[in-house]
Structures are given as structure tokens and as C-alpha cells.
Design a protein around this motif. Structure first.
Motif, PDB file in Angstrom:
ATOM      1  N   SER A   1     -53.925  -9.495  28.520  1.00 48.65           N
ATOM      2  CA  SER A   1     -53.869  -9.916  27.116  1.00 48.65           C
ATOM      3  C   SER A   1     -52.453  -9.760  26.570  1.00 48.65           C
ATOM      4  O   SER A   1     -51.657  -8.969  27.088  1.00 48.65           O
ATOM      5  CB  SER A   1     -54.821  -9.073  26.263  1.00 48.65           C
ATOM      6  N   LEU A   2     -52.176 -10.520  25.511  1.00 48.33           N
ATOM      7  CA  LEU A   2     -50.892 -10.431  24.825  1.00 48.33           C
ATOM      8  C   LEU A   2     -51.092  -9.797  23.461  1.00 48.33           C
ATOM      9  O   LEU A   2     -52.069 -10.103  22.759  1.00 48.33           O
ATOM     10  CB  LEU A   2     -50.272 -11.823  24.647  1.00 48.33           C
ATOM     11  N   LEU A   3     -50.168  -8.935  23.077  1.00 46.91           N
ATOM     12  CA  LEU A   3     -50.143  -8.351  21.736  1.00 46.91           C
ATOM     13  C   LEU A   3     -48.951  -8.946  21.000  1.00 46.91           C
ATOM     14  O   LEU A   3     -47.804  -8.764  21.410  1.00 46.91           O
ATOM     15  CB  LEU A   3     -50.021  -6.833  21.805  1.00 46.91           C
ATOM     16  N   ILE A   4     -49.217  -9.681  19.918  1.00 47.13           N
ATOM     17  CA  ILE A   4     -48.167 -10.387  19.187  1.00 47.13           C
ATOM     18  C   ILE A   4     -48.035  -9.798  17.790  1.00 47.13           C
ATOM     19  O   ILE A   4     -48.843 -10.087  16.894  1.00 47.13           O
ATOM     20  CB  ILE A   4     -48.470 -11.896  19.092  1.00 47.13           C
TER      21      ILE A   4
ATOM     22  N   ASP B   1     -40.795  -8.394  13.483  1.00 46.08           N
ATOM     23  CA  ASP B   1     -39.915  -8.198  14.631  1.00 46.08           C
ATOM     24  C   ASP B   1     -39.705  -6.707  14.899  1.00 46.08           C
ATOM     25  O   ASP B   1     -40.251  -5.838  14.208  1.00 46.08           O
ATOM     26  CB  ASP B   1     -38.580  -8.921  14.440  1.00 46.08           C
ATOM     27  N   ILE B   2     -38.905  -6.410  15.908  1.00 41.92           N
ATOM     28  CA  ILE B   2     -38.757  -5.027  16.383  1.00 41.92           C
ATOM     29  C   ILE B   2     -38.084  -4.112  15.365  1.00 41.92           C
ATOM     30  O   ILE B   2     -38.147  -2.888  15.504  1.00 41.92           O
ATOM     31  CB  ILE B   2     -37.963  -4.971  17.704  1.00 41.92           C
ATOM     32  N   PHE B   3     -37.451  -4.688  14.334  1.00 41.65           N
ATOM     33  CA  PHE B   3     -36.736  -3.871  13.349  1.00 41.65           C
ATOM     34  C   PHE B   3     -37.649  -3.363  12.232  1.00 41.65           C
ATOM     35  O   PHE B   3     -37.200  -2.663  11.330  1.00 41.65           O
ATOM     36  CB  PHE B   3     -35.567  -4.664  12.766  1.00 41.65           C
ATOM     37  N   HIS B   4     -38.912  -3.738  12.310  1.00 43.41           N
ATOM     38  CA  HIS B   4     -39.880  -3.289  11.306  1.00 43.41           C
ATOM     39  C   HIS B   4     -40.851  -2.303  11.944  1.00 43.41           C
ATOM     40  O   HIS B   4     -41.368  -2.526  13.034  1.00 43.41           O
ATOM     41  CB  HIS B   4     -40.657  -4.479  10.728  1.00 43.41           C
ATOM     42  N   VAL B   5     -41.117  -1.230  11.220  1.00 42.91           N
ATOM     43  CA  VAL B   5     -42.000  -0.184  11.739  1.00 42.91           C
ATOM     44  C   VAL B   5     -43.406  -0.722  11.995  1.00 42.91           C
ATOM     45  O   VAL B   5     -44.113  -0.254  12.889  1.00 42.91           O
ATOM     46  CB  VAL B   5     -42.029   1.014  10.760  1.00 42.91           C
ATOM     47  N   GLU B   6     -43.806  -1.751  11.239  1.00 39.13           N
ATOM     48  CA  GLU B   6     -45.139  -2.332  11.419  1.00 39.13           C
ATOM     49  C   GLU B   6     -45.322  -2.926  12.804  1.00 39.13           C
ATOM     50  O   GLU B   6     -46.438  -2.943  13.333  1.00 39.13           O
ATOM     51  CB  GLU B   6     -45.397  -3.409  10.354  1.00 39.13           C
ATOM     52  N   CYS B   7     -44.251  -3.421  13.411  1.00 38.57           N
ATOM     53  CA  CYS B   7     -44.317  -3.962  14.776  1.00 38.57           C
ATOM     54  C   CYS B   7     -44.778  -2.886  15.745  1.00 38.57           C
ATOM     55  O   CYS B   7     -45.723  -3.084  16.527  1.00 38.57           O
ATOM     56  CB  CYS B   7     -42.941  -4.505  15.181  1.00 38.57           C
ATOM     57  N   TRP B   8     -44.147  -1.737  15.674  1.00 35.80           N
ATOM     58  CA  TRP B   8     -44.446  -0.661  16.621  1.00 35.80           C
ATOM     59  C   TRP B   8     -45.753   0.042  16.269  1.00 35.80           C
ATOM     60  O   TRP B   8     -46.463   0.516  17.171  1.00 35.80           O
ATOM     61  CB  TRP B   8     -43.269   0.313  16.662  1.00 35.80           C
TER      62      TRP B   8
ATOM     63  N   LEU C   1     -48.375  -2.213  17.916  1.00 32.37           N
ATOM     64  CA  LEU C   1     -48.405  -2.083  19.376  1.00 32.37           C
ATOM     65  C   LEU C   1     -49.021  -0.752  19.798  1.00 32.37           C
ATOM     66  O   LEU C   1     -49.801  -0.690  20.759  1.00 32.37           O
ATOM     67  CB  LEU C   1     -46.994  -2.227  19.949  1.00 32.37           C
ATOM     68  N   GLU C   2     -48.657   0.312  19.094  1.00 34.18           N
ATOM     69  CA  GLU C   2     -49.195   1.627  19.436  1.00 34.18           C
ATOM     70  C   GLU C   2     -50.698   1.699  19.162  1.00 34.18           C
ATOM     71  O   GLU C   2     -51.469   2.177  20.004  1.00 34.18           O
ATOM     72  CB  GLU C   2     -48.462   2.710  18.647  1.00 34.18           C
ATOM     73  N   GLU C   3     -51.123   1.193  18.011  1.00 31.61           N
ATOM     74  CA  GLU C   3     -52.532   1.244  17.634  1.00 31.61           C
ATOM     75  C   GLU C   3     -53.408   0.408  18.562  1.00 31.61           C
ATOM     76  O   GLU C   3     -54.587   0.718  18.769  1.00 31.61           O
ATOM     77  CB  GLU C   3     -52.695   0.765  16.183  1.00 31.61           C
ATOM     78  N   ASN C   4     -52.832  -0.670  19.121  1.00 31.72           N
ATOM     79  CA  ASN C   4     -53.615  -1.567  19.970  1.00 31.72           C
ATOM     80  C   ASN C   4     -53.375  -1.326  21.459  1.00 31.72           C
ATOM     81  O   ASN C   4     -53.654  -2.176  22.291  1.00 31.72           O
ATOM     82  CB  ASN C   4     -53.329  -3.022  19.598  1.00 31.72           C
TER      83      ASN C   4
ATOM     84  N   PHE D   1     -47.556   6.124  22.428  1.00 27.79           N
ATOM     85  CA  PHE D   1     -47.890   5.007  23.331  1.00 27.79           C
ATOM     86  C   PHE D   1     -48.770   5.508  24.484  1.00 27.79           C
ATOM     87  O   PHE D   1     -48.396   5.440  25.653  1.00 27.79           O
ATOM     88  CB  PHE D   1     -46.629   4.352  23.888  1.00 27.79           C
ATOM     89  N   GLU D   2     -49.943   5.949  24.142  1.00 27.08           N
ATOM     90  CA  GLU D   2     -50.825   6.591  25.123  1.00 27.08           C
ATOM     91  C   GLU D   2     -51.203   5.689  26.290  1.00 27.08           C
ATOM     92  O   GLU D   2     -51.424   6.161  27.406  1.00 27.08           O
ATOM     93  CB  GLU D   2     -52.101   7.071  24.415  1.00 27.08           C
ATOM     94  N   ALA D   3     -51.277   4.364  26.054  1.00 29.84           N
ATOM     95  CA  ALA D   3     -51.718   3.452  27.116  1.00 29.84           C
ATOM     96  C   ALA D   3     -50.555   2.852  27.908  1.00 29.84           C
ATOM     97  O   ALA D   3     -50.786   2.145  28.895  1.00 29.84           O
ATOM     98  CB  ALA D   3     -52.565   2.330  26.518  1.00 29.84           C
ATOM     99  N   LEU D   4     -49.318   3.133  27.501  1.00 24.30           N
ATOM    100  CA  LEU D   4     -48.159   2.521  28.158  1.00 24.30           C
ATOM    101  C   LEU D   4     -48.113   2.882  29.643  1.00 24.30           C
ATOM    102  O   LEU D   4     -48.287   4.042  30.015  1.00 24.30           O
ATOM    103  CB  LEU D   4     -46.866   2.993  27.490  1.00 24.30           C
TER     104      LEU D   4
END
Length: 466
Positions: free
Chosen positions: A195-198, A202-209, A212-215, A240-243
């Protein structure tokens, strides 16, 4: 916020596009990082209509040059949010889109066709032609890399195999999908059934990370310059528990950054893949897990499954031009529409050999090392000086990132060392102790910021203009 999608989701989205395509047509897509853009890419590929794909943020002058050179039948672009009451098709349209009329609006995109063009062109495209991308080093013009469906599927399969990807992987889409590396993340993830997480930002916003972390993202990728930003943004302070995997390609990464990421990989018990590739090889040529072979820290790995690496015209140290052979090697370059189709009298032979233009060597274990570009050499007092090696070594001396290029000093050509910090008074003496041949032929130029291309690589052409 963001969106998680699978290959099946994209297939369902494609079925909702209310437009019929025909063979012999050509498309141009201004792609943003969204599920809709990925579906539109898949729409063209599944209908066997060749697609020129550019970044939606591309300069409109550059877009114009592609439209005028290739005369695409389809022009597909996102509608931006209103700005002072004017939307993109009004604000950016002008003489770029004036020859196109809207067929429909779909999921925030305008699908337009060329005014007055017939539904079915008489062109017979080069067999299997699927995608046309600018090279990562393109700085204008309208030169495109021609890729086939075979190129795309072969490379996606090789990448998925070399990275041990599975259907449980969730890959972050945080690089432009119009960039070969970014698109390879999409293709290899779908090839493995993942799957893709979109993220919406962009990477400069905390909401991006946060998203990704929550999903539970499992794969994070980026060019070396992006990882510098990940570090500055404290991305790796997160759990990033699933990384399970970090990948990098798209240029040389500093040894210090590799060492930092190795520490992160060990702390998290994840893999760190260092890779090498070119748009002309559909993205990937070599790959390896650096955490499994830390003694090969300066290498870019072994050849991907199905490929072959050799060194052409090697010197006494085994160094020469890197040559790659495989089914992911592109058809060639196009500069205009007439280079995309084939007449009854012509036949097209597939290219499988790629002289990369990169210099390097292969060690006894089959690991590839890149020493620079074949054209990144200066001739000083009759001797060749490698500019890539020079900027690496001087960067270590100065404790900062520098760039080395040939520059003009009056009527003389000199090697310009560009950096963002003021060097100490003894900089020239230290450089000449290491490189005595450079006496009288090197100068330091301090600038506010080292210019980079859209893909994060140093922009040497712009530096030469100083």
C-alpha cells in the motif's frame, strides 16, 4: 491527514474517469502527489497511450516548451485553489492552454483535449512506448527519456525483489511521482502488493509525519538532500513503530549522513538500502543493505536482479565508465513529436546497454563504487583532476558542504570552490598541500546557499554562471 491506497483502489478510480482514449494519441500530465495523479498515470498506461509526466509545480515556460514540441492530444492538470478569485486555468492558462478545451473535470483535475484534433491520430508509436520523463539533470528544453511498459514492470519487479518488499509494506509517497525515483516507489510497492501512504502536506509540515507515523509507515525514501532535512526536522525523534526500511538514491550521500543513518537503523532494527540509478534505467541499477555490509559504506551496492554491470576502458586501478545492461534500459531520448512514432519503413531496436556517463569501479565482491561523472574533470597543467573527488576532500577539510566547478576568472579558467561559510585564512595552503597542482588555479567563492535542482542535486550549471 492523507490517504492510503492499493493497486486495486487505483484500478477502481481509473474506471470512474468518464473519457475514452484511442491509440495514436499522446498525453501530458502535470502530476501532484495524490492518489488522483497516480490514477491518471495508470489510466494512460492501461490504455496504452504514451504519457509525458511533469511535476505540477513545473515552471509554465518549461511546460509550454513541451506542449509546443510534442503537441499532446490530452493535457491534464490540477485545478489549484482560488487565489485572489482566479483559478489555475485562468491564471496559468494563457497561451499554454489556449489550444485546449475542457472535456471534463475529474477529482480536482482538468482533462482537456487539443482543439480541432481528430480522435484518432495516424501515428504509430514506437512499440511498447509508455512514459516520457525529463532526466533528473534537466534544466530546461524539452529532452525526454522514452520508457516502455517492459522497462517499468521489469524495474519495479527488480526493486521489489532487491528490497525484499511484501504485501504488508506501506510506503510513504513523499517524493514527486514525476521523478523517476519517486515513481519507482509507487511501481515497486504496487508490484509487491503493498500500500501507499500519501500525506496531504509536504515533508516540511508536521502533519505529514504525524500521518505517516499514525498509519504505520514501513518504508521511507529520499534523496540525500531530503535526509538532511529529515534530520533537521527531527523526523527520527519519532517512534515509527512499524518502520522496517529506509532507502536512498539520487546522488552521493555524505559518509557522515550514512553513519548517522546506520546508527538509526541499528537502534530501530531496520534496514538501510543505499541505491544507484538513472532515469534512463527506469530508476534503479544497483542496491544493497548497508546495515548488513557496513564495510562497504562507500559503495552503491551490487547490480539489481536481471541486470549486468561492467566497466568500460578501465585504467590501471580498474576505474572507467560504468556500463549497465538490462531490460529496464530506456529506448533513447526524444526532443520532438516525430521521434516518438514509427513509420512502415522503420523498425526500432530495443536498447539494453547503457553507458551511464558515471565513472567508477567494481571490487572483488561485485560491489560498485562511483568516483564521479566522466565529464566532471578539469585539465590542470595537462593533468586530469576529478571535480567530484576534489569537492569531497575539500569539504572534509573545510567541515562544510562545498561544490567544485570550472569557472572563468577573466580570460583564465579556474576551479571554483563554492561554500556557504567563510574559510579560515590558511584554506589555500591546506588545499595546495593536498593538491599542489592547483597552485594558481583554485579560488574560493562564498555564497548564501548552494543552488540545487528540483530533485535536490547540486546545480553545477547555475554555479558556473557566478
Amino acid at each position: 491527514m492523507g490517504k492510503m491506497i492499493t493497486r486495486q483502489d487505483i484500478s477502481r478510480m481509473i474506471q470512474t474517469i468518464p473519457v475514452t482514449m484511442y491509440h495514436g494519441q499522446l498525453g501530458l500530465l502535470l502530476a501532484n502527489n495524490s492518489a488522483d495523479a497516480i490514477a491518471l498515470y495508470g489510466w494512460f498506461i492501461s490504455n496504452e497511450v504514451p504519457l509525458i509526466m511533469l511535476n505540477a509545480t513545473e515552471n509554465m515556460g518549461v511546460v509550454r516548451s513541451y506542449v509546443f514540441a510534442y503537441h499532446p492530444y490530452w493535457l491534464v492538470y490540477p485545478i489549484l485553489k482560488e487565489h485572489n478569485g482566479i483559478c489555475q486555468k485562468q491564471r496559468c492558462g494563457g497561451n499554454i492552454f489556449e489550444n485546449y478545451e475542457t472535456v471534463c473535470e475529474w477529482n480536482g483535475y482538468i482533462i482537456a483535449c487539443r482543439i480541432g484534433a481528430t480522435n484518432k491520430y495516424s501515428y504509430r508509436w514506437i512499440e511498447n512506448l509508455a512514459l516520457l520523463l525529463p532526466t533528473s539533470g534537466s534544466t530546461g528544453g524539452h529532452k525526454l527519456v522514452m520508457l516502455t511498459k517492459t522497462n517499468l514492470s521489469t524495474n519495479a519487479r527488480s526493486i521489489a525483489e532487491s528490497l525484499r518488499m511484501t504485501s504488508s509494506d506501506c510506503s510513504a509517497v513523499i517524493m514527486p511521482i514525476s521523478y523517476a525515483y519517486g515513481l519507482s516507489v509507487v511501481n515497486s510497492t504496487f508490484m509487491s502488493g503493498g500500500s501507499l501512504l500519501i500525506p496531504e502536506t509536504d515533508i516540511f509540515h508536521v502533519e505529514c509525519w504525524d500521518y505517516l507515523e499514525e498509519n504505520k509507515v514501513t518504508v521511507i525514501s529520499g534523496v540525500p538532500y531530503a535526509y538532511e532535512w529529515y534530520r533537521k526536522l527531527h523526523v527520527f525523534d519519532r517512534t515509527f513503530e512499524a518502520l522496517r526500511l529506509m532507502t536512498t538514491a539520487g546522488g552521493a550521500m555524505s559518509r557522515s549522513m550514512k553513519e548517522y543513518l546506520l546508527q538509526e537503523a541499528e537502534r530501530r532494527n531496520v534496514d538501510l538500502a543505499v541505491m544507484y540509478g538513472q532515469t534512463e534505467a527506469t530508476a534503479r541499477i544497483s542496491s544493497f543493505f548497508l546495515n548488513e555490509h557496513p564495510d562497504k559504506i562507500d559503495s552503491v551496492g551490487t547490480v539489481i536482479p536481471g541486470g549486468k554491470l561492467t566497466i568500460s576502458l578501465a585504467d590501471e586501478n580498474g576505474c572507467g565508465e560504468i556500463v549497465y545492461e538490462g531490460k529496464n534500459v530506456f529506448l533513447g531520448y526524444a526532443h520532438s513529436l516525430n521521434q516518438l512514432f514509427i513509420t512502415e519503413q522503420e523498425s526500432y531496436k530495443y536498447t539494453v546497454l547503457r553507458y551511464t556517463g558515471d565513472a567508477g569501479y567494481i571490487d572483488g565482491d561485485g560491489y560498485l563504487y562511483i568516483t564521479g561523472r566522466m565529464n566532471r574533470y578539469a585539465k590542470i597543467c595537462g593533468q586530469r583532476v576529478g571535480l567530484d573527488e576534489l569537492q569531497t576532500e575539500i569539504g572534509k577539510m573545510f567541515g562544510q558542504k562545498v561544490a567544485a566547478v570550472m569557472t572563468a576568472d577573466g580570460e583564465r579558467e579556474m576551479i571554483g570552490i563554492f561554500g556557504t561559510k567563510e574559510p579560515d585564512a590558511a584554506w589555500e595552503r591546506r588545499v595546495l598541500q593536498r593538491y599542489p597542482i592547483l597552485r594558481g588555479s583554485v579560488k574560493y567563492i562564498q555564497i548564501e546557499e548552494l543552488p540545487r535542482t528540483m530533485n535536490g542535486k547540486l546545480d553545477y550549471k547555475k554555479l558556473q554562471q557566478y
